[in-house]
Enzyme design. Structure first.
Site, PDB file in Angstrom:
ATOM      1  N   PHE A   1      10.497   7.797  -7.580  1.00  0.00           N
ATOM      2  CA  PHE A   1       9.440   7.788  -8.594  1.00  0.00           C
ATOM      3  C   PHE A   1       8.602   6.506  -8.429  1.00  0.00           C
ATOM      4  O   PHE A   1       9.094   5.511  -7.910  1.00  0.00           O
ATOM      5  CB  PHE A   1      10.052   7.877 -10.002  1.00  0.00           C
ATOM      6  CG  PHE A   1       9.001   7.906 -11.073  1.00  0.00           C
ATOM      7  CD1 PHE A   1       8.154   8.999 -11.180  1.00  0.00           C
ATOM      8  CD2 PHE A   1       8.830   6.841 -11.940  1.00  0.00           C
ATOM      9  CE1 PHE A   1       7.149   9.017 -12.145  1.00  0.00           C
ATOM     10  CE2 PHE A   1       7.831   6.855 -12.908  1.00  0.00           C
ATOM     11  CZ  PHE A   1       6.988   7.949 -13.015  1.00  0.00           C
TER      12      PHE A   1
ATOM     13  N   TYR B   1      23.646  -8.143 -33.570  1.00  0.00           N
ATOM     14  CA  TYR B   1      23.146  -8.678 -32.297  1.00  0.00           C
ATOM     15  C   TYR B   1      24.154  -8.415 -31.181  1.00  0.00           C
ATOM     16  O   TYR B   1      23.789  -8.004 -30.085  1.00  0.00           O
ATOM     17  CB  TYR B   1      22.884 -10.186 -32.418  1.00  0.00           C
ATOM     18  CG  TYR B   1      22.133 -10.741 -31.228  1.00  0.00           C
ATOM     19  CD1 TYR B   1      20.751 -10.884 -31.268  1.00  0.00           C
ATOM     20  CD2 TYR B   1      22.806 -11.107 -30.061  1.00  0.00           C
ATOM     21  CE1 TYR B   1      20.056 -11.368 -30.172  1.00  0.00           C
ATOM     22  CE2 TYR B   1      22.113 -11.582 -28.960  1.00  0.00           C
ATOM     23  CZ  TYR B   1      20.742 -11.713 -29.015  1.00  0.00           C
ATOM     24  OH  TYR B   1      20.061 -12.193 -27.937  1.00  0.00           O
TER      25      TYR B   1
ATOM     26  N   LYS C   1      13.504  10.972 -21.300  1.00  0.00           N
ATOM     27  CA  LYS C   1      13.440  12.363 -20.838  1.00  0.00           C
ATOM     28  C   LYS C   1      14.691  13.089 -21.355  1.00  0.00           C
ATOM     29  O   LYS C   1      14.732  13.525 -22.496  1.00  0.00           O
ATOM     30  CB  LYS C   1      13.344  12.432 -19.312  1.00  0.00           C
ATOM     31  CG  LYS C   1      11.987  12.023 -18.758  1.00  0.00           C
ATOM     32  CD  LYS C   1      11.891  10.575 -18.473  1.00  0.00           C
ATOM     33  CE  LYS C   1      10.654  10.181 -17.721  1.00  0.00           C
ATOM     34  NZ  LYS C   1      10.478   8.742 -17.675  1.00  0.00           N
TER      35      LYS C   1
HETATM   36  N1  F0G Z   1      12.467   7.799 -12.830  1.00  0.00           N
HETATM   37  C1  F0G Z   1      11.842   8.983 -12.946  1.00  0.00           C
HETATM   38  C2  F0G Z   1      12.293  10.136 -12.121  1.00  0.00           C
HETATM   39  C3  F0G Z   1      10.769   9.114 -13.840  1.00  0.00           C
HETATM   40  O1  F0G Z   1      10.157  10.293 -13.942  1.00  0.00           O
HETATM   41  C4  F0G Z   1      10.375   7.988 -14.613  1.00  0.00           C
HETATM   42  C5  F0G Z   1       9.271   8.090 -15.552  1.00  0.00           C
HETATM   43  C6  F0G Z   1      11.076   6.784 -14.447  1.00  0.00           C
HETATM   44  C7  F0G Z   1      12.113   6.726 -13.548  1.00  0.00           C
HETATM   45  C8  F0G Z   1      10.712   5.556 -15.224  1.00  0.00           C
HETATM   46  O2  F0G Z   1      11.154   5.647 -16.521  1.00  0.00           O
HETATM   47  O3  F0G Z   1       9.076   5.609 -17.932  1.00  0.00           O
HETATM   48  O4  F0G Z   1      11.329   5.160 -18.906  1.00  0.00           O
HETATM   49  O5  F0G Z   1      10.261   3.504 -17.443  1.00  0.00           O
HETATM   50  N2  F0G Z   1       8.466   9.058 -15.574  1.00  0.00           N
HETATM   51  C9  F0G Z   1       7.383   9.301 -16.537  1.00  0.00           C
HETATM   52  C10 F0G Z   1       6.610  10.508 -16.111  1.00  0.00           C
HETATM   53  C11 F0G Z   1       6.545   8.111 -16.851  1.00  0.00           C
HETATM   54  O6  F0G Z   1       5.565  10.781 -16.753  1.00  0.00           O
HETATM   55  O7  F0G Z   1       7.030  11.211 -15.193  1.00  0.00           O
HETATM   56  P1  F0G Z   1      10.406   4.944 -17.764  1.00  0.00           P
END
Ligand code: F0G
Length: 459
Positions: free
Chosen positions: A124, A72, A257
């Site tokens: 985003f 934990y 990613k």
């Molecule tokens: N920032 C960027 C540039 C992203 O592309 C994403 C997610 C996030 C933040 C959020 O991250 O999904 O782990 O909570 N992009 C995905 C997409 C969902 O399909 O482009 P997350």
């Protein structure tokens, strides 16, 4: 003879995928209200919905999972992750979270206040959502050229320094930080140059502001700096990453990613005060400081993924697939956001289907046609996703209308890429026969594209 380029990995485990007939697909897509989010994955042949959490882990990552420490507090896996992050970014304070938006939620809870202005390059959706949820404003300062899909620029994800400086001058104390998204997903997975990051740093230093990198695809950004920016050809990806992150104060990360894992994220920073402030939110929202929403085994796999994905060969193998897709589309004449970005190709639907009125959602129409053609699932990043203006309730038709086709990491072969290109060619060649678009039957008030139900527009 020149030895051809090939992948930097070989395949140890395979997952069957399902083929279907056009008749089946026509039936399935109708059943789910012409929304690809409603499809079951076995109704999809090649899934280009997202590159998020859809990649394949390596044997070394799977091996690391077996050694994960599920304590934990103070888990060994946390320290492995912290060490990997510090090695790549130089940031010594690390808070794991369950994914990227959770990192935004925790950090912005500490930093963003009602009435604030947060400038950056095309935030985003979730980033913007977490800013607007706190009654603050996300100000997009991306260069104007990013909107022109046919303009070839090496770093189309850049911020316009003049726009950025103006926002800081106008709102002064109301600017808690600047956020740079690397690569710029919304603009087409387009990279940001080191020169631009340096300029942002200079402006922020002038006004005493801190900089956060939304780093979901930071390694792909480093790849483009190495291959496109003067002076970086002989540097390693890891050296370039250190140089990029030296220009930031902290980062939010969706590890789904460029972390090469299926779930996970983190916050990292060089500042103790940010760490202390975020600590207060991670415990109630995510979990204790040394796991914050992640399993020990997942942190262990992420530590390995970060190191692997900052190797040139791994990135080159990936980005080669995007380049291959783009070169095939060039041959067939299909218009897309140029030059192709790091994780996806964005098809310019307004150029493919100029006969479809905006009110009938050209990119959604094209998304459906591509699914019917070959079972390929893309995603509309256009007028549906843009939602309605909260005040006037009018559709927002001022941006681009794209079909985004993401390529998951280490999942498909070049042959799958050729199938995607051929399917696009077939739809493109019969584009004049597509006379009508789609009509909304039901929509949610916010983030409607996930659940919207549509039908073919009436003749
Ligand atoms: N920032 C960027 C540039 C992203 O592309 C994403 C997610 C996030 C933040 C959020 O991250 O999904 O782990 O909570 N992009 C995905 C997409 C969902 O399909 O482009 P997350």
């Amino acid at each position: 003879m020149e030895i051809p380029f090939a992948e930097s990995w070989k395949i140890k485990m395979v997952e069957p995928i399902t083929k279907s007939t056009r008749e089946q697909r026509e039936e399935w897509i109708k059943e789910v209200g012409y929304n690809v989010f409603g499809l079951r994955s076995d109704q999809v042949y090649i899934d280009c919905l997202t590159d998020s959490g859809t990649g394949a882990m390596s044997d070394r990552q799977w091996a690391a999972m077996m050694t994960g420490d599920e304590s934990y507090a103070g888990a060994r896996s946390f320290f492995e992750l912290k060490d990997a992050i510090e090695k790549i970014t130089g940031f010594k304070y690390v808070i794991p979270t369950h994914q990227g938006r959770a990192a935004e939620n925790v950090l912005f809870s500490a930093l963003v206040k009602e009435g604030d202005y947060v400038p950056g390059n095309s935030h985003f959706d979730t980033t913007k959502g977490h800013i607007e949820f706190r009654k603050a404003h996300a100000v997009d300062c991306t260069i104007d050229d990013a909107k022109d899909t046919q303009k070839e620029l090496p770093f189309k994800g850049n911020v316009d320094p003049k726009k950025l400086e103006k926002v800081i001058q106008e709102h002064g104390d109301k600017v808690p930080f600047v956020i740079m998204t690397i690569t710029n997903n919304t603009a087409g997975g387009e990279p940001v140059s080191m020169a631009n990051l340096r300029e942002v740093r200079r402006i922020c230093d002038k006004y005493g502001k801190r900089v956060i990198f939304d780093s979901a695809r930071f390694a792909e950004n480093a790849y483009f700096i190495k291959t496109r920016e003067d002076g970086y050809a002989d540097k390693t990806i890891k050296e370039i990453c250190r140089e990029m992150f030296a220009l930031a104060d902290g980062m939010t990360m969706s590890a789904k990613k460029d972390g090469l894992v299926n779930m996970g994220g983190f916050i990292a920073t060089r500042w103790e005060d940010w760490y202390e402030a975020a600590k207060a939110f991670v415990i109630p929202f995510e979990g204790y400081l040394t796991y914050g929403g992640m399993n020990g085994r997942d942190m262990a796999a992420l530590a390995v993924g970060l190191i692997e994905n900052t190797e040139f060969d791994n990135l080159h193998t990936r980005i080669h697939q995007l380049t291959l897709l783009a070169s095939l589309l060039d041959e067939y004449g299909v218009p897309y956001q140029r030059p192709v970005g790091g994780h996806a190709i964005f098809i310019d639907a307004l150029k493919v289907l100029p006969q479809i009125p905006k009110e009938e959602f050209p990119a959604q129409t094209l998304t459906i046609e591509l699914y019917k053609e070959a079972g390929i699932r893309g995603c509309e990043i256009g007028f549906l996703l843009a939602d309605r203006d909260p005040e006037t309730r009018q559709n927002r038709f001022d941006g681009n209308d794209f079909v985004r086709l993401c390529i998951p990491r280490r999942v498909y072969t070049d042959n799958h890429i050729r199938v995607i290109a051929a399917a696009l060619k077939n739809v493109y060649d019969r584009r004049d026969e597509i006379k009508r678009g789609m009509e909304i039957v039901w929509e949610a008030e916010l983030m409607r594209h996930f659940t919207v139900r549509l039908k073919p527009a009436a003749e």
